[in-house]
Design a protein around this motif. Sequence first.
Motif, PDB file in Angstrom:
ATOM      1  N   SER A 192       0.855  -1.187   0.000  1.00  0.00           N
ATOM      2  CA  SER A 192       0.000   0.000   0.000  1.00  0.00           C
ATOM      3  C   SER A 192       0.892   1.238   0.000  1.00  0.00           C
ATOM      4  O   SER A 192       1.192   1.823   1.046  1.00  0.00           O
TER       5      SER A 192
ATOM      6  N   ARG B  20      -9.593  -1.198  -2.308  1.00  0.00           N
ATOM      7  CA  ARG B  20      -9.245  -1.512  -0.916  1.00  0.00           C
ATOM      8  C   ARG B  20     -10.342  -2.311  -0.225  1.00  0.00           C
ATOM      9  O   ARG B  20     -10.071  -3.220   0.560  1.00  0.00           O
TER      10      ARG B  20
ATOM     11  N   LYS C 168      -6.714   1.925  -3.352  1.00  0.00           N
ATOM     12  CA  LYS C 168      -6.502   0.553  -3.815  1.00  0.00           C
ATOM     13  C   LYS C 168      -5.361  -0.123  -3.051  1.00  0.00           C
ATOM     14  O   LYS C 168      -4.644   0.504  -2.287  1.00  0.00           O
ATOM     15  N   ILE C 169      -5.222  -1.417  -3.281  1.00  0.00           N
ATOM     16  CA  ILE C 169      -4.189  -2.237  -2.650  1.00  0.00           C
ATOM     17  C   ILE C 169      -3.580  -3.132  -3.725  1.00  0.00           C
ATOM     18  O   ILE C 169      -4.288  -3.681  -4.574  1.00  0.00           O
ATOM     19  N   THR C 170      -2.246  -3.313  -3.687  1.00  0.00           N
ATOM     20  CA  THR C 170      -1.586  -4.243  -4.596  1.00  0.00           C
ATOM     21  C   THR C 170      -1.292  -5.549  -3.861  1.00  0.00           C
ATOM     22  O   THR C 170      -0.775  -5.535  -2.738  1.00  0.00           O
ATOM     23  N   ILE C 171      -1.649  -6.645  -4.486  1.00  0.00           N
ATOM     24  CA  ILE C 171      -1.416  -7.982  -3.918  1.00  0.00           C
ATOM     25  C   ILE C 171      -0.453  -8.740  -4.808  1.00  0.00           C
ATOM     26  O   ILE C 171      -0.716  -8.911  -6.008  1.00  0.00           O
ATOM     27  N   LYS C 172       0.661  -9.174  -4.250  1.00  0.00           N
ATOM     28  CA  LYS C 172       1.600 -10.026  -4.982  1.00  0.00           C
ATOM     29  C   LYS C 172       1.353 -11.474  -4.560  1.00  0.00           C
ATOM     30  O   LYS C 172       1.494 -11.808  -3.383  1.00  0.00           O
TER      31      LYS C 172
ATOM     32  N   ASP D 279       0.707   5.728  -4.309  1.00  0.00           N
ATOM     33  CA  ASP D 279      -0.193   5.654  -5.465  1.00  0.00           C
ATOM     34  C   ASP D 279      -1.455   4.876  -5.120  1.00  0.00           C
ATOM     35  O   ASP D 279      -2.571   5.294  -5.463  1.00  0.00           O
ATOM     36  N   GLU D 280      -1.271   3.718  -4.434  1.00  0.00           N
ATOM     37  CA  GLU D 280      -2.418   2.910  -4.043  1.00  0.00           C
ATOM     38  C   GLU D 280      -3.310   3.661  -3.050  1.00  0.00           C
ATOM     39  O   GLU D 280      -4.546   3.643  -3.177  1.00  0.00           O
TER      40      GLU D 280
ATOM     41  N   GLN E  34       0.553 -10.564  -9.924  1.00  0.00           N
ATOM     42  CA  GLN E  34       0.311  -9.354  -9.140  1.00  0.00           C
ATOM     43  C   GLN E  34      -0.969  -8.712  -9.631  1.00  0.00           C
ATOM     44  O   GLN E  34      -1.267  -8.706 -10.837  1.00  0.00           O
ATOM     45  N   MET E  35      -1.760  -8.181  -8.704  1.00  0.00           N
ATOM     46  CA  MET E  35      -2.999  -7.503  -9.070  1.00  0.00           C
ATOM     47  C   MET E  35      -3.209  -6.328  -8.133  1.00  0.00           C
ATOM     48  O   MET E  35      -2.743  -6.328  -6.988  1.00  0.00           O
ATOM     49  N   THR E  36      -3.916  -5.305  -8.625  1.00  0.00           N
ATOM     50  CA  THR E  36      -4.288  -4.163  -7.813  1.00  0.00           C
ATOM     51  C   THR E  36      -5.804  -4.134  -7.730  1.00  0.00           C
ATOM     52  O   THR E  36      -6.492  -4.178  -8.765  1.00  0.00           O
TER      53      THR E  36
END
Length: 423
Positions: free
Chosen positions: A385, A410, A394-398, A388-389, A405-407
Motif C-alpha cells: 500500500s 481496498r 486501492k491495494i496491490t497484492i503479490k 499511489d495505491e 500481481q494484481m491491484t
Amino acid sequence: MKEIIQRVKGTRDFYPEDMAFRTWLHQQIRVVSERFGYQEYDAPFLEKLDLYAAKSGEELVKEQAFVFMDRGGSEISLRPELTPSLARMVAQKQNELVYPLRLWSFGPFWRYEQPQKGRTREFFQWNIDLIGSAGYQADAELLAICADFFRQVGLTPEKVRININNRRLMDSQLQKIGISQDQKQIVFRMIDRRDKMRPDEWVSYGLSQGLTVAILDALKELLDNRNLWRESPELTEIFDLLKKMGCAEYFDFDPQVIRGLLYYTGTVFEARDAAKDGRALLGGGRYENLVGDVGGDSLPGVGFAMGDVMIQVILEKYGLIPALTVQPAKVVVTCFNKESLSDSYALASVLRAAGIKTLCYPEFVKLDRQLKYANRVNARAVIISGPDEQAAGKITIKDLENRTQMTVERNLLIETLESMNIF
C-alpha cells in the motif's frame, strides 16, 4: 569469541521446525485417542520419590530418576513415567470417576540415561490407559489403538510389529522349569535383556545369579517357543478379537517381551521396527494392583506409553513425516515508507480481524528486502500500500505462489484473499 553456554546433556532445543513436528505428532495422537473415546488429562511434572519407589523398579528409581531434596526435606523426582501418577489421581477421586475410565496424555518426562540414537534424558511421551475393566477385551482395545496409530501415520505391518506376551503365562512356565519365586525377578530381568547381550554373556550372567545350566537351557527353549501363546486362554482370546477388529496383521507373540517395570501382571506388549532397528517404539501392559498400592481400592488397568524420540526416528527412516507448516502467517503486509508504517500495522489488524493470519514488516527498508523476507517465511501473498495505491483507494497484492500481481479496490482486499484460498 565468547563461549556459548550449552544446553543440558540429553535435552533438546525445539526450533520452529522441530516444534512443528512435535505439534503434528501430538495431533495424530489426539485423533487416535479421541477416536476410541479417550479423554485428555495430565499430572504434575514433580512427584514424591515414594510414588515410584514402591512399584516402578529399583533401576528406574535409583539409576534413572532425576531426584532432589526440596526445602522441606522431601525427596522429589522429575517424573520418569506417568502410570504411578495416574494411579494416585484415580485413588484420590476413586468414588467420583466413571468406570471404565479411558484417559490419555502427551507431555514431558525425564530419565537419567545415556543419550544415544532414539534416547534422550528429556523426552515427550504419549500415555494412554483404560482403568476399571479386568477383561481381555480391554487389553485388545489398547493393542488396537497401537495398530490404529501406526495406520494413522503410515506405518504398515511390513514396517512395524507389535509383540505380545503375558506375565501370568510366563510365571506358570518359569515355575514348570524350576525357577523359584525368589528368582523370578532376576529371570524377568534376564529375559528383558536377552537381545541386548551376547549369548555367552547372557549365560554367564544367569550363572552368576545362581541359575543352573539345566535351567538356562530350559529357559532358552521356552523363549524360542513361538506357539507358547496357545497355552494362555487370555492370549488366545486377544488374538481372536484382534482378528475380528481388523488389525491382527500387526501382531506377533514373543515370549521375550516381558517389560521391566514391576507393576505389570498380565498382558505385556511392545512395538518395534520390523527390521529390528533401534529401541522399542512403545510398550505397555496390564496392571492389577497399582491403584491399591498408592492408597486406593484395587482397580485393574491396562495402558501403554510411546516416546516421541524413537517414533520420529522411524518416521524419518520411512519418509513418513509430511511437509509441515512452520510459519502460520500466509500474508505479509509491507511498509512502503516511514510515514506509512502505522497505516501498515492498521491494515494488518484489519486482516487479522477477518481471520487471516498476518504479519507486518516491523520497519521501513527497501521493498526488495521485504519481498525476500516474505519468500523466506513461505508467505503466500504480499500486501503493498504505497502512495499511489493510497491515493486511488486501492491495494496491490503479490501472489508469491503463482508469481502474479494484481491491484484491487481496498474494500475488496479480504474478498480477493479469500478467493486465493489464503484462509
